[in-house]
Design a protein around this motif. Structure first.
Motif, PDB file in Angstrom:
ATOM      1  N   UNK A   1       1.017  -1.272   0.112  1.00  0.00           N
ATOM      2  CA  UNK A   1       0.144   0.103   0.024  1.00  0.00           C
ATOM      3  C   UNK A   1       0.776   1.327   0.360  1.00  0.00           C
ATOM      4  N   UNK A   2       2.332   1.089   1.241  1.00  0.00           N
ATOM      5  CA  UNK A   2       2.947   2.071   1.033  1.00  0.00           C
ATOM      6  C   UNK A   2       3.692   3.194  -0.518  1.00  0.00           C
ATOM      7  N   UNK A   3       3.784   1.709  -1.026  1.00  0.00           N
ATOM      8  CA  UNK A   3       4.382   2.383  -3.250  1.00  0.00           C
ATOM      9  C   UNK A   3       3.166   2.760  -3.594  1.00  0.00           C
ATOM     10  N   UNK A   4       2.156   2.635  -3.960  1.00  0.00           N
ATOM     11  CA  UNK A   4       1.222   2.244  -4.641  1.00  0.00           C
ATOM     12  C   UNK A   4      -0.013   3.578  -3.581  1.00  0.00           C
ATOM     13  N   UNK A   5       0.069   3.770  -2.577  1.00  0.00           N
ATOM     14  CA  UNK A   5      -0.288   5.147  -1.914  1.00  0.00           C
ATOM     15  C   UNK A   5      -0.941   6.122  -2.607  1.00  0.00           C
ATOM     16  N   UNK A   6      -0.228   7.273  -3.300  1.00  0.00           N
ATOM     17  CA  UNK A   6      -0.558   8.694  -3.734  1.00  0.00           C
ATOM     18  C   UNK A   6      -1.295   7.919  -5.376  1.00  0.00           C
ATOM     19  N   UNK A   7      -1.001   7.279  -5.420  1.00  0.00           N
ATOM     20  CA  UNK A   7      -2.129   6.928  -6.621  1.00  0.00           C
ATOM     21  C   UNK A   7      -3.259   6.099  -6.783  1.00  0.00           C
ATOM     22  N   UNK A   8      -3.424   5.829  -5.128  1.00  0.00           N
ATOM     23  CA  UNK A   8      -4.851   5.145  -4.288  1.00  0.00           C
ATOM     24  C   UNK A   8      -5.437   6.931  -4.373  1.00  0.00           C
ATOM     25  N   UNK A   9      -4.796   7.755  -4.036  1.00  0.00           N
ATOM     26  CA  UNK A   9      -5.293   8.705  -3.367  1.00  0.00           C
ATOM     27  C   UNK A   9      -5.708   9.449  -4.978  1.00  0.00           C
ATOM     28  N   UNK A  10      -4.631   9.708  -5.235  1.00  0.00           N
ATOM     29  CA  UNK A  10      -5.347   9.763  -7.604  1.00  0.00           C
ATOM     30  C   UNK A  10      -6.582   9.158  -7.751  1.00  0.00           C
ATOM     31  N   UNK A  11      -6.768   8.534  -7.735  1.00  0.00           N
ATOM     32  CA  UNK A  11      -8.017   7.685  -8.497  1.00  0.00           C
ATOM     33  C   UNK A  11      -9.330   8.719  -6.779  1.00  0.00           C
ATOM     34  N   UNK A  12      -8.977   8.829  -5.947  1.00  0.00           N
ATOM     35  CA  UNK A  12     -10.112   9.174  -5.575  1.00  0.00           C
ATOM     36  C   UNK A  12     -10.680  10.442  -5.038  1.00  0.00           C
ATOM     37  N   UNK A  13      -8.749  10.742  -5.619  1.00  0.00           N
ATOM     38  CA  UNK A  13      -9.692  12.807  -6.376  1.00  0.00           C
ATOM     39  C   UNK A  13      -9.895  12.389  -7.202  1.00  0.00           C
ATOM     40  N   UNK A  14      -9.856  11.740  -7.881  1.00  0.00           N
ATOM     41  CA  UNK A  14     -10.735  11.906  -9.246  1.00  0.00           C
ATOM     42  C   UNK A  14     -12.498  11.555  -9.051  1.00  0.00           C
ATOM     43  N   UNK A  15     -12.582  10.830  -8.060  1.00  0.00           N
ATOM     44  CA  UNK A  15     -14.628  10.294  -8.137  1.00  0.00           C
ATOM     45  C   UNK A  15     -14.609  11.707  -7.188  1.00  0.00           C
ATOM     46  N   UNK A  16     -14.012  11.957  -5.715  1.00  0.00           N
ATOM     47  CA  UNK A  16     -14.713  13.484  -5.435  1.00  0.00           C
ATOM     48  C   UNK A  16     -14.650  14.770  -6.078  1.00  0.00           C
ATOM     49  N   UNK A  17     -13.666  14.471  -7.286  1.00  0.00           N
ATOM     50  CA  UNK A  17     -13.688  15.775  -8.122  1.00  0.00           C
ATOM     51  C   UNK A  17     -14.882  15.830  -9.472  1.00  0.00           C
ATOM     52  N   UNK A  18     -15.164  14.222  -9.577  1.00  0.00           N
ATOM     53  CA  UNK A  18     -16.114  14.002 -10.067  1.00  0.00           C
ATOM     54  C   UNK A  18     -17.734  14.310  -9.999  1.00  0.00           C
ATOM     55  N   UNK A  19     -17.835  14.266  -8.035  1.00  0.00           N
ATOM     56  CA  UNK A  19     -18.759  14.006  -7.537  1.00  0.00           C
ATOM     57  C   UNK A  19     -18.635  16.036  -7.646  1.00  0.00           C
ATOM     58  N   UNK A  20     -18.006  16.659  -7.369  1.00  0.00           N
ATOM     59  CA  UNK A  20     -18.016  17.870  -6.820  1.00  0.00           C
ATOM     60  C   UNK A  20     -18.364  19.242  -8.556  1.00  0.00           C
ATOM     61  N   UNK A  21     -17.723  19.110  -9.251  1.00  0.00           N
ATOM     62  CA  UNK A  21     -17.819  19.517 -10.764  1.00  0.00           C
ATOM     63  C   UNK A  21     -19.357  18.824 -10.930  1.00  0.00           C
ATOM     64  N   UNK A  22     -19.490  18.001 -11.218  1.00  0.00           N
ATOM     65  CA  UNK A  22     -20.957  17.350 -11.638  1.00  0.00           C
ATOM     66  C   UNK A  22     -22.020  17.644 -10.036  1.00  0.00           C
ATOM     67  N   UNK A  23     -22.330  18.101  -9.359  1.00  0.00           N
ATOM     68  CA  UNK A  23     -23.057  17.461  -8.219  1.00  0.00           C
ATOM     69  C   UNK A  23     -24.648  18.531  -8.605  1.00  0.00           C
ATOM     70  N   UNK A  24     -24.236  18.583  -9.859  1.00  0.00           N
ATOM     71  CA  UNK A  24     -25.675  19.364 -10.092  1.00  0.00           C
ATOM     72  C   UNK A  24     -26.438  18.608 -11.611  1.00  0.00           C
ATOM     73  N   UNK A  25     -25.330  18.330 -11.706  1.00  0.00           N
ATOM     74  CA  UNK A  25     -25.355  17.533 -13.897  1.00  0.00           C
ATOM     75  C   UNK A  25     -24.727  16.095 -13.420  1.00  0.00           C
ATOM     76  N   UNK A  26     -25.273  15.190 -12.582  1.00  0.00           N
ATOM     77  CA  UNK A  26     -24.824  14.189 -12.410  1.00  0.00           C
ATOM     78  C   UNK A  26     -24.538  13.147 -14.026  1.00  0.00           C
ATOM     79  N   UNK A  27     -23.396  12.598 -14.498  1.00  0.00           N
ATOM     80  CA  UNK A  27     -23.708  11.805 -15.409  1.00  0.00           C
ATOM     81  C   UNK A  27     -23.998  10.452 -14.727  1.00  0.00           C
TER      82      UNK A  27
END
Length: 174
Positions: free
Chosen positions: A22-48
């Motif tokens: 997990x330590x080796x890949x932790x930043x990429x694990x955060x990257x995918x989480x950030x991507x999902x959070x970004x989607x939820x934030x940007x599309x909060x009023x316009x879900x795809x």
């Protein structure tokens, strides 16, 4: 089904012993989480697409946090932990095919159960295309994180433009 996917992800990481890396890949694990959070934030009023909870108390916010903090990071960990680096292009291709197929397969089940709703032109086909981009981006992020973050910005803008997602920047009043 959503809770089951999180539990399966946890069990799979445990059984496969991928958690050791997990330590080796932790930043990429955060990257995918950030991507999902970004989607939820940007599309909060316009879900795809929108996931619908299986259980009444498991509301949309808890559901999205489960995917953001458990399911997506753990599947990224599994994808990267078993990446067949140096084993030939065919093995690498099959690895991508497996993970893209798994994500698409799970989405088909969610769609048949009515646990995912598509809107504004999004469909299973768009999800499959997105998965074909996402998994190489996860690998690229592991290898070149800053470069991947930089190219993610125009990619995000492209998706926003393609699906005509209204994004407004609030300007503070004086």
């Amino acid at each position: 089904m959503h809770i089951l996917l999180a539990i399966i992800s946890i069990i799979a990481v445990w059984v496969r012993k991928d958690y050791f890396q997990w330590k080796k890949f932790y930043t990429t694990m955060q990257f995918i989480a950030l991507g999902n959070l970004t989607y939820n934030f940007l599309c909060a009023s316009h879900w795809l697409w929108q996931l619908t909870p299986d259980i009444t108390w498991f509301n949309h916010s808890i559901l999205e946090m489960t995917y953001t903090l458990i399911t997506f990071p753990l599947t990224a960990l599994m994808f990267l932990s078993r990446y067949p680096d140096g084993q030939g292009k065919k093995k690498i291709f099959m690895h991508y095919l497996f993970w893209i197929g798994l994500y698409v397969g799970v989405e088909i089940v969610l769609m048949l159960q009515g646990s995912i709703i598509y809107k504004y032109g999004w469909s299973l086909g768009w999800s499959a295309l997105f998965d074909c981009i996402m998994f190489p981006f996860l690998r690229l992020h592991y290898k070149k994180p800053l470069f991947t973050l930089i190219i993610s910005v125009p990619m995000t803008i492209f998706w926003l433009w393609l699906f005509d997602i209204p994004v407004s920047i609030p300007i503070p009043e004086r």
